[in-house]
Design a protein around this motif. Structure first.
Motif, PDB file in Angstrom:
ATOM      1  N   PHE A  29       0.924  -0.961   0.364  1.00 46.60           N
ATOM      2  CA  PHE A  29       0.134   0.000  -0.216  1.00 46.60           C
ATOM      3  C   PHE A  29       0.722   1.072  -0.163  1.00 46.60           C
ATOM      4  O   PHE A  29       0.720   2.702  -0.725  1.00 46.60           O
ATOM      5  N   ASP A  30       1.493   1.587   0.939  1.00 49.10           N
ATOM      6  CA  ASP A  30       2.478   2.356   0.394  1.00 49.10           C
ATOM      7  C   ASP A  30       3.583   3.350  -0.726  1.00 49.10           C
ATOM      8  O   ASP A  30       4.447   4.155  -0.414  1.00 49.10           O
ATOM      9  N   ASN A  31       3.101   1.920  -0.989  1.00 51.74           N
ATOM     10  CA  ASN A  31       4.410   2.423  -2.811  1.00 51.74           C
ATOM     11  C   ASN A  31       3.423   3.083  -3.599  1.00 51.74           C
ATOM     12  O   ASN A  31       3.547   3.115  -4.969  1.00 51.74           O
ATOM     13  N   TYR A  32       2.207   3.188  -3.566  1.00 53.30           N
ATOM     14  CA  TYR A  32       0.881   3.070  -4.541  1.00 53.30           C
ATOM     15  C   TYR A  32       0.558   4.757  -4.108  1.00 53.30           C
ATOM     16  O   TYR A  32      -0.023   4.782  -3.455  1.00 53.30           O
ATOM     17  N   VAL A  33       0.342   5.278  -4.837  1.00 54.05           N
ATOM     18  CA  VAL A  33      -0.680   6.311  -5.129  1.00 54.05           C
ATOM     19  C   VAL A  33      -2.494   5.905  -5.377  1.00 54.05           C
ATOM     20  O   VAL A  33      -2.355   5.183  -6.292  1.00 54.05           O
ATOM     21  N   MET A  34      -3.057   6.546  -4.065  1.00 58.16           N
ATOM     22  CA  MET A  34      -4.601   6.008  -3.883  1.00 58.16           C
ATOM     23  C   MET A  34      -5.546   7.010  -4.766  1.00 58.16           C
ATOM     24  O   MET A  34      -5.137   8.381  -4.298  1.00 58.16           O
ATOM     25  N   ASN A  35      -6.503   6.230  -5.140  1.00 57.24           N
ATOM     26  CA  ASN A  35      -7.923   7.603  -5.887  1.00 57.24           C
ATOM     27  C   ASN A  35      -8.624   7.237  -5.153  1.00 57.24           C
ATOM     28  O   ASN A  35      -9.159   6.290  -4.276  1.00 57.24           O
ATOM     29  N   TRP A  36      -9.697   8.549  -5.300  1.00 59.37           N
ATOM     30  CA  TRP A  36     -11.016   7.801  -4.478  1.00 59.37           C
ATOM     31  C   TRP A  36     -11.403   8.718  -5.962  1.00 59.37           C
ATOM     32  O   TRP A  36     -11.190   9.661  -6.927  1.00 59.37           O
ATOM     33  N   VAL A  37     -12.427   7.657  -6.719  1.00 64.97           N
ATOM     34  CA  VAL A  37     -13.351   8.400  -8.076  1.00 64.97           C
ATOM     35  C   VAL A  37     -15.344   7.936  -7.705  1.00 64.97           C
ATOM     36  O   VAL A  37     -14.948   7.229  -7.144  1.00 64.97           O
ATOM     37  N   ARG A  38     -15.688   8.420  -8.627  1.00 62.11           N
ATOM     38  CA  ARG A  38     -17.516   8.882  -8.390  1.00 62.11           C
ATOM     39  C   ARG A  38     -17.658   8.584  -9.376  1.00 62.11           C
ATOM     40  O   ARG A  38     -17.187   8.867 -10.617  1.00 62.11           O
ATOM     41  N   GLN A  39     -19.082   7.848  -9.339  1.00 65.15           N
ATOM     42  CA  GLN A  39     -20.102   7.572 -10.403  1.00 65.15           C
ATOM     43  C   GLN A  39     -21.335   7.746 -10.535  1.00 65.15           C
ATOM     44  O   GLN A  39     -21.571   7.590  -9.433  1.00 65.15           O
ATOM     45  N   ALA A  40     -21.564   8.719 -11.307  1.00 67.32           N
ATOM     46  CA  ALA A  40     -23.298   9.699 -10.594  1.00 67.32           C
ATOM     47  C   ALA A  40     -24.327   8.605 -11.097  1.00 67.32           C
ATOM     48  O   ALA A  40     -24.110   8.378 -12.265  1.00 67.32           O
ATOM     49  N   PRO A  41     -25.341   9.155 -11.280  1.00 69.16           N
ATOM     50  CA  PRO A  41     -25.893   7.775 -11.586  1.00 69.16           C
ATOM     51  C   PRO A  41     -26.085   8.699 -13.311  1.00 69.16           C
ATOM     52  O   PRO A  41     -25.900   9.733 -13.270  1.00 69.16           O
ATOM     53  N   GLY A  42     -26.329   7.761 -13.817  1.00 63.62           N
ATOM     54  CA  GLY A  42     -26.680   8.293 -15.380  1.00 63.62           C
ATOM     55  C   GLY A  42     -25.417   8.386 -15.731  1.00 63.62           C
ATOM     56  O   GLY A  42     -25.070   9.065 -17.413  1.00 63.62           O
ATOM     57  N   LYS A  43     -24.180   8.640 -15.199  1.00 65.83           N
ATOM     58  CA  LYS A  43     -23.316   9.718 -15.746  1.00 65.83           C
ATOM     59  C   LYS A  43     -21.730   8.777 -15.646  1.00 65.83           C
ATOM     60  O   LYS A  43     -21.657   7.594 -14.958  1.00 65.83           O
ATOM     61  N   GLY A  44     -20.514   8.921 -16.338  1.00 63.11           N
ATOM     62  CA  GLY A  44     -19.138   8.412 -16.508  1.00 63.11           C
ATOM     63  C   GLY A  44     -18.503   8.550 -15.442  1.00 63.11           C
ATOM     64  O   GLY A  44     -19.087   9.151 -14.377  1.00 63.11           O
ATOM     65  N   LEU A  45     -17.343   7.825 -15.206  1.00 65.50           N
ATOM     66  CA  LEU A  45     -16.901   7.421 -13.852  1.00 65.50           C
ATOM     67  C   LEU A  45     -15.772   9.571 -14.081  1.00 65.50           C
ATOM     68  O   LEU A  45     -15.777   9.563 -14.744  1.00 65.50           O
ATOM     69  N   GLU A  46     -15.751  10.296 -12.445  1.00 64.20           N
ATOM     70  CA  GLU A  46     -15.413  11.071 -12.479  1.00 64.20           C
ATOM     71  C   GLU A  46     -14.761  11.442 -11.470  1.00 64.20           C
ATOM     72  O   GLU A  46     -14.787  10.648 -10.583  1.00 64.20           O
ATOM     73  N   TRP A  47     -12.996  11.462 -11.788  1.00 60.13           N
ATOM     74  CA  TRP A  47     -11.581  11.393 -10.379  1.00 60.13           C
ATOM     75  C   TRP A  47     -12.553  12.698  -9.771  1.00 60.13           C
ATOM     76  O   TRP A  47     -12.982  13.510  -9.901  1.00 60.13           O
ATOM     77  N   CYS A  96     -12.162   3.772  -4.244  1.00 59.54           N
ATOM     78  CA  CYS A  96     -11.512   3.700  -3.612  1.00 59.54           C
ATOM     79  C   CYS A  96     -10.474   2.828  -5.318  1.00 59.54           C
ATOM     80  O   CYS A  96     -11.105   1.756  -5.806  1.00 59.54           O
ATOM     81  N   ALA A  97      -9.439   3.326  -5.730  1.00 65.50           N
ATOM     82  CA  ALA A  97      -8.869   2.801  -6.700  1.00 65.50           C
ATOM     83  C   ALA A  97      -7.552   3.241  -6.761  1.00 65.50           C
ATOM     84  O   ALA A  97      -6.895   4.277  -6.018  1.00 65.50           O
ATOM     85  N   LYS A  98      -6.512   1.840  -7.458  1.00 64.63           N
ATOM     86  CA  LYS A  98      -5.151   1.784  -6.896  1.00 64.63           C
ATOM     87  C   LYS A  98      -4.729   1.803  -7.959  1.00 64.63           C
ATOM     88  O   LYS A  98      -4.816   2.001  -9.403  1.00 64.63           O
ATOM     89  N   CYS A  99      -3.410   3.478  -8.151  1.00 68.93           N
ATOM     90  CA  CYS A  99      -2.672   3.041  -9.657  1.00 68.93           C
ATOM     91  C   CYS A  99      -2.693   1.814 -10.005  1.00 68.93           C
ATOM     92  O   CYS A  99      -1.199   1.190  -9.058  1.00 68.93           O
ATOM     93  N   PRO A 100      -1.530   1.514 -10.676  1.00 70.38           N
ATOM     94  CA  PRO A 100      -1.067   0.502 -11.217  1.00 70.38           C
ATOM     95  C   PRO A 100       0.335   0.539 -11.785  1.00 70.38           C
ATOM     96  O   PRO A 100       0.841  -0.752 -11.319  1.00 70.38           O
ATOM     97  N   ALA A 101       0.839   1.499 -11.400  1.00 71.54           N
ATOM     98  CA  ALA A 101       2.258   1.213 -11.503  1.00 71.54           C
ATOM     99  C   ALA A 101       3.435   2.355 -10.002  1.00 71.54           C
ATOM    100  O   ALA A 101       2.352   3.229  -9.918  1.00 71.54           O
ATOM    101  N   SER A 102       3.757   1.658  -9.285  1.00 70.27           N
ATOM    102  CA  SER A 102       4.265   1.963  -8.077  1.00 70.27           C
ATOM    103  C   SER A 102       4.752   3.347  -8.084  1.00 70.27           C
ATOM    104  O   SER A 102       5.539   4.127  -9.538  1.00 70.27           O
ATOM    105  N   LEU A 103       4.532   3.875  -6.731  1.00 69.61           N
ATOM    106  CA  LEU A 103       5.133   5.402  -6.690  1.00 69.61           C
ATOM    107  C   LEU A 103       4.634   6.550  -8.362  1.00 69.61           C
ATOM    108  O   LEU A 103       5.111   7.247  -8.024  1.00 69.61           O
ATOM    109  N   SER A 104       3.809   6.255  -8.650  1.00 65.14           N
ATOM    110  CA  SER A 104       3.469   6.947 -10.118  1.00 65.14           C
ATOM    111  C   SER A 104       1.995   7.570 -10.042  1.00 65.14           C
ATOM    112  O   SER A 104       0.995   6.832  -9.342  1.00 65.14           O
ATOM    113  N   ARG A 105       1.546   8.602  -9.923  1.00 65.52           N
ATOM    114  CA  ARG A 105       0.474   9.414 -10.461  1.00 65.52           C
ATOM    115  C   ARG A 105      -0.114   8.664 -12.129  1.00 65.52           C
ATOM    116  O   ARG A 105       0.481   7.431 -13.133  1.00 65.52           O
ATOM    117  N   CYS A 106      -1.563   7.736 -12.135  1.00 65.13           N
ATOM    118  CA  CYS A 106      -2.379   7.398 -13.280  1.00 65.13           C
ATOM    119  C   CYS A 106      -3.542   8.099 -13.707  1.00 65.13           C
ATOM    120  O   CYS A 106      -4.126   8.983 -13.393  1.00 65.13           O
TER     121      CYS A 106
END
Length: 123
Positions: A29-47, A96-106
């Protein structure tokens, strides 16, 4: 196996607050950038927000800046999102979302997500 499990969602009135939590396992866990993303009704994913591996740097979407605070506890492998002054337009499933590569935003669409927790803001 990467596992991400969100909790803390619920129904609140406009102006209210919620704190979302994400329990993680299966990766360093401590090697990865973590995100919160959301999806409102009828809409796409939003960072919504992301936070660096150390927890020092964090970034927010303009729509939530000043109202939401992302944080992490690397010892507990937990990610959090404090949401204050909630608005009806914040209604969404939050992931909750995890970036695929360590130490990098995505790009947020490349991040691995949990099952999500529903947040409903209405009067």
């Amino acid at each position: 196996e990467v596992q991400l499990e969100e909790s803390g969602g619920g129904s609140v009135q406009p102006g209210g607050s919620l704190r979302l939590s994400c329990v993680t396992s299966g990766f360093a866990f401590d090697n990865y950038v973590m995100n919160w993303v959301r999806q409102a009704p009828g809409k796409g994913l939003e960072w919504v927000s992301d936070i660096g591996a150390s927890g020092i740097n964090s970034y927010y979407a303009a729509s939530v800046k000043g109202r939401f605070t992302i944080s992490r506890d690397n010892a507990k492998k937990m990610l959090y999102l404090q949401m204050n002054n909630l608005k009806t337009e914040d209604t969404a499933i939050y992931y909750c979302a995890k970036c695929p590569a360590s130490l990098s935003r995505c790009p947020f669409l490349t991040a691995s997500r949990g099952q999500g927790t529903q947040v409903t803001v209405s009067s």
